[in-house]
Design a protein around this motif. Structure first.
Motif, PDB file in Angstrom:
ATOM      1  N   ASN A  39      87.721  66.737 -43.479  1.00 50.70           N
ATOM      2  CA  ASN A  39      86.834  67.394 -44.394  1.00 50.70           C
ATOM      3  C   ASN A  39      87.361  68.586 -44.944  1.00 50.70           C
ATOM      4  OD1 ASN A  39      85.374  65.002 -44.279  1.00 50.70           O
ATOM      5  ND2 ASN A  39      83.545  66.070 -44.461  1.00 50.70           N
ATOM      6  N   THR A  98      90.911  68.430 -46.891  1.00 44.92           N
ATOM      7  CA  THR A  98      90.947  68.039 -48.056  1.00 44.92           C
ATOM      8  C   THR A  98      90.138  69.003 -48.791  1.00 44.92           C
ATOM      9  OG1 THR A  98      88.909  66.653 -47.588  1.00 44.92           O
ATOM     10  CG2 THR A  98      91.024  65.400 -47.545  1.00 44.92           C
ATOM     11  N   ALA A  99      89.206  69.532 -48.446  1.00 49.59           N
ATOM     12  CA  ALA A  99      88.399  70.759 -49.416  1.00 49.59           C
ATOM     13  C   ALA A  99      89.252  71.847 -49.530  1.00 49.59           C
ATOM     14  CB  ALA A  99      87.129  71.077 -48.551  1.00 49.59           C
ATOM     15  N   ALA A 148      91.778  70.549 -52.086  1.00 51.86           N
ATOM     16  CA  ALA A 148      91.373  70.972 -53.231  1.00 51.86           C
ATOM     17  C   ALA A 148      90.990  72.211 -53.964  1.00 51.86           C
ATOM     18  CB  ALA A 148      89.912  70.029 -53.320  1.00 51.86           C
ATOM     19  N   GLU A 157      74.951  57.851 -46.188  1.00 54.68           N
ATOM     20  CA  GLU A 157      75.309  59.052 -46.946  1.00 54.68           C
ATOM     21  C   GLU A 157      76.836  59.133 -47.835  1.00 54.68           C
ATOM     22  OE1 GLU A 157      73.445  61.367 -47.817  1.00 54.68           O
ATOM     23  OE2 GLU A 157      72.088  60.559 -46.532  1.00 54.68           O
ATOM     24  N   ASN A 158      77.301  57.441 -47.671  1.00 53.33           N
ATOM     25  CA  ASN A 158      78.522  57.072 -48.258  1.00 53.33           C
ATOM     26  C   ASN A 158      79.661  57.977 -47.822  1.00 53.33           C
ATOM     27  OD1 ASN A 158      79.948  55.670 -50.085  1.00 53.33           O
ATOM     28  ND2 ASN A 158      79.060  56.700 -52.046  1.00 53.33           N
ATOM     29  N   VAL A 159      79.652  58.449 -46.723  1.00 49.70           N
ATOM     30  CA  VAL A 159      80.927  59.250 -46.205  1.00 49.70           C
ATOM     31  C   VAL A 159      82.097  58.227 -46.239  1.00 49.70           C
ATOM     32  CG1 VAL A 159      81.500  60.477 -44.292  1.00 49.70           C
ATOM     33  CG2 VAL A 159      79.416  60.630 -44.804  1.00 49.70           C
ATOM     34  N   LEU A 172      90.023  59.145 -45.811  1.00 50.32           N
ATOM     35  CA  LEU A 172      90.193  60.822 -45.941  1.00 50.32           C
ATOM     36  C   LEU A 172      91.797  61.029 -45.618  1.00 50.32           C
ATOM     37  CD1 LEU A 172      87.259  62.146 -44.344  1.00 50.32           C
ATOM     38  CD2 LEU A 172      87.946  62.594 -46.513  1.00 50.32           C
ATOM     39  N   MET A 199      93.831  60.424 -48.772  1.00 46.93           N
ATOM     40  CA  MET A 199      93.710  61.582 -49.828  1.00 46.93           C
ATOM     41  C   MET A 199      94.105  62.875 -49.463  1.00 46.93           C
ATOM     42  SD  MET A 199      89.623  61.632 -51.316  1.00 46.93           S
ATOM     43  CE  MET A 199      89.037  61.177 -49.622  1.00 46.93           C
ATOM     44  N   GLY A 212      76.340  59.761 -55.415  1.00 46.00           N
ATOM     45  CA  GLY A 212      76.396  59.086 -54.303  1.00 46.00           C
ATOM     46  C   GLY A 212      77.499  59.405 -53.343  1.00 46.00           C
ATOM     47  N   LEU A 213      78.176  60.440 -53.704  1.00 43.40           N
ATOM     48  CA  LEU A 213      79.507  60.746 -52.812  1.00 43.40           C
ATOM     49  C   LEU A 213      79.044  61.672 -51.942  1.00 43.40           C
ATOM     50  CD1 LEU A 213      82.245  60.724 -55.242  1.00 43.40           C
ATOM     51  CD2 LEU A 213      81.678  58.783 -53.650  1.00 43.40           C
ATOM     52  N   ALA A 214      79.466  62.004 -50.628  1.00 42.22           N
ATOM     53  CA  ALA A 214      79.258  63.005 -49.794  1.00 42.22           C
ATOM     54  C   ALA A 214      80.363  64.078 -49.907  1.00 42.22           C
ATOM     55  CB  ALA A 214      79.261  62.555 -48.486  1.00 42.22           C
ATOM     56  N   CYS A 215      80.135  65.284 -49.311  1.00 39.16           N
ATOM     57  CA  CYS A 215      81.101  66.408 -49.246  1.00 39.16           C
ATOM     58  C   CYS A 215      82.235  65.914 -48.280  1.00 39.16           C
ATOM     59  CB  CYS A 215      80.393  67.470 -48.475  1.00 39.16           C
ATOM     60  SG  CYS A 215      81.626  68.757 -47.710  1.00 39.16           S
ATOM     61  N   PRO A 216      83.593  65.959 -48.587  1.00 34.84           N
ATOM     62  CA  PRO A 216      83.960  67.004 -49.469  1.00 34.84           C
ATOM     63  C   PRO A 216      84.274  66.326 -51.008  1.00 34.84           C
ATOM     64  CG  PRO A 216      85.815  66.323 -48.097  1.00 34.84           C
ATOM     65  CD  PRO A 216      84.631  65.470 -47.651  1.00 34.84           C
ATOM     66  N   ILE A 247      83.916  67.854 -54.495  1.00 32.78           N
ATOM     67  CA  ILE A 247      85.030  68.867 -54.744  1.00 32.78           C
ATOM     68  C   ILE A 247      86.410  68.282 -55.007  1.00 32.78           C
ATOM     69  CG2 ILE A 247      86.305  70.558 -53.665  1.00 32.78           C
ATOM     70  CD1 ILE A 247      83.137  71.565 -54.205  1.00 32.78           C
ATOM     71  N   VAL A 248      86.675  67.280 -54.284  1.00 34.37           N
ATOM     72  CA  VAL A 248      88.058  66.692 -54.146  1.00 34.37           C
ATOM     73  C   VAL A 248      88.119  65.939 -55.530  1.00 34.37           C
ATOM     74  CG1 VAL A 248      89.576  64.747 -53.378  1.00 34.37           C
ATOM     75  CG2 VAL A 248      88.454  66.324 -51.993  1.00 34.37           C
ATOM     76  N   LYS A 302      88.610  68.521 -58.397  1.00 34.78           N
ATOM     77  CA  LYS A 302      89.762  69.107 -58.654  1.00 34.78           C
ATOM     78  C   LYS A 302      90.781  68.354 -59.387  1.00 34.78           C
ATOM     79  CE  LYS A 302      93.779  70.788 -57.182  1.00 34.78           C
ATOM     80  NZ  LYS A 302      94.392  71.825 -57.959  1.00 34.78           N
ATOM     81  N   LYS A 303      90.734  66.910 -58.981  1.00 34.07           N
ATOM     82  CA  LYS A 303      91.695  65.895 -59.472  1.00 34.07           C
ATOM     83  C   LYS A 303      91.128  65.832 -61.008  1.00 34.07           C
ATOM     84  CE  LYS A 303      92.765  62.900 -55.945  1.00 34.07           C
ATOM     85  NZ  LYS A 303      92.361  61.502 -55.252  1.00 34.07           N
ATOM     86  N   TRP A 305      83.763  76.885 -54.792  1.00 35.09           N
ATOM     87  CA  TRP A 305      85.146  76.405 -55.151  1.00 35.09           C
ATOM     88  C   TRP A 305      85.684  77.142 -56.537  1.00 35.09           C
ATOM     89  CZ3 TRP A 305      86.639  73.845 -59.627  1.00 35.09           C
ATOM     90  CH2 TRP A 305      88.005  73.000 -59.600  1.00 35.09           C
TER      91      TRP A 305
END
Lengths: 129, 192
Positions: A20, A23-24, A27, A68-70, A76, A79, B13-17, B20-21, B24-25, B52
């Protein structure tokens, strides 16, 4: 910004902490490098990184990850690579564990402590997980 | 009131990160100055996108909430704006540079415009390294030497000066305000 990360633990939570942030950072236009050593190698091991263990007694969080759709860890990793995160597997640990480069996801480098230190020598942020 | 955006990104519906990713894209596909609308349900996305934007030099405009959906608006920075925050401390005026040239002082001039811009008109003996290539080619220059850096308006050269300073150059100097106001001698490397 340059971010240097050491991943030395091989649990699922460790994977999220590492990737996390990585990737953050990528980005956010940072140059990111991760050095995988000891159990940290699990995080990029072809088979193992798809089924990393959760810490004992936390298995019930599994549901939360889904809710939470992680994204799964392998996604990851992919990505992170797509965004140019440099991944270095520790040669010495690989030797000790009789692991070859082929055991890991494609696109990683293999190097020693000095390789990481060289990368980290002008990093703005250095993290260990 | 609806806010118009050049591009809408669905990160619901998307979680961190991931927000942001994805931002950026998607931002990479936008032209400087264009606006993106990022739709997210991640409650942390507001503070994350603000941070960001600050880190990347883009502009966070604001967020509107519609039910569970947060709509964030960001504007892609243009080159000119990126360098406004904290300009490189060492600058020289065009006049100062001209005086040095008139006095036959040997000074190193680095032109960081695109090679096509350079080709049509540049200061005699100026070295051409476009800003985008500087990261790969900075070692063609001597870090101990004073380097007078010029572009069209003083903005790319400001970024170049910061980059060289970052690379350990002793004294990169941003020449303001660039070739667009230069009245001294020029030469061309193309047949006009």
């Amino acid at each position: 910004m340059k971010v240097a990360i050491i991943a030395a633990n091989g649990g699922m939570f460790d994977a999220y902490k590492v990737f996390n942030i990585a990737t953050a950072a990528a980005a956010t236009d940072a140059e990111v490098g991760i050095f995988f050593t000891f159990e940290g190698l699990n995080l990029i091991h072809k088979e193992m990184h798809k089924q990393l263990p959760m810490p004992a007694g936390t298995e019930h969080f599994q549901e939360g990850f889904k809710r939470e759709n992680v994204p799964p860890v392998d996604q990851l990793v992919e990505m992170a690579q797509e965004m140019g995160v440099k991944m270095i597997a520790c040669q010495m640990t690989m030797d000790v564990m009789t692991l070859q480069k082929e055991h890991f996801v494609d696109g990683i480098d293999v190097g020693g402590a000095a390789s990481f230190l060289h990368f980290a020598s002008d990093a703005d942020i250095t993290l260990t997980f | 009131m609806s806010i118009s955006a050049d591009k809408v990104l669905d990160a619901k519906g998307l979680a961190c990160p991931m927000p942001i990713v994805k931002t950026k894209k998607t931002m990479n596909e936008l032209e400087p100055g264009q606006v993106i609308e990022v739709q997210a349900t991640d409650k942390g996305s507001t503070t994350d996108l603000k941070a960001w934007a600050e880190s990347t030099g883009n502009q966070y405009l604001g967020t509107i909430t519609e039910g569970d959906v947060l709509k964030h608006y960001l504007r892609k920075a243009s080159e000119d704006e990126l360098s406004d925050e904290s300009p490189h401390p060492h600058t020289a005026t065009l006049e100062e540079v001209l005086n040095k040239l008139d006095g036959n002082e040997k000074i190193k001039i680095l032109d960081v415009r695109e090679s096509a811009e350079y080709a049509f008109s540049h200061i005699p003996n100026a070295i051409s390294i476009p800003l985008g290539e500087l990261e790969q080619r900075f070692n063609e220059l001597n870090p101990e030497e004073d380097v007078y850096i010029i572009c069209r308006s003083g903005s790319r050269s400001d970024m170049a000066a910061k980059k060289l300073a970052e690379k350990g150059f002793k004294k990169p100097i941003n020449v303001v305000s660039g070739m667009k106001a230069w009245t001294g001698p020029t030469e061309t490397s193309v047949e006009k």
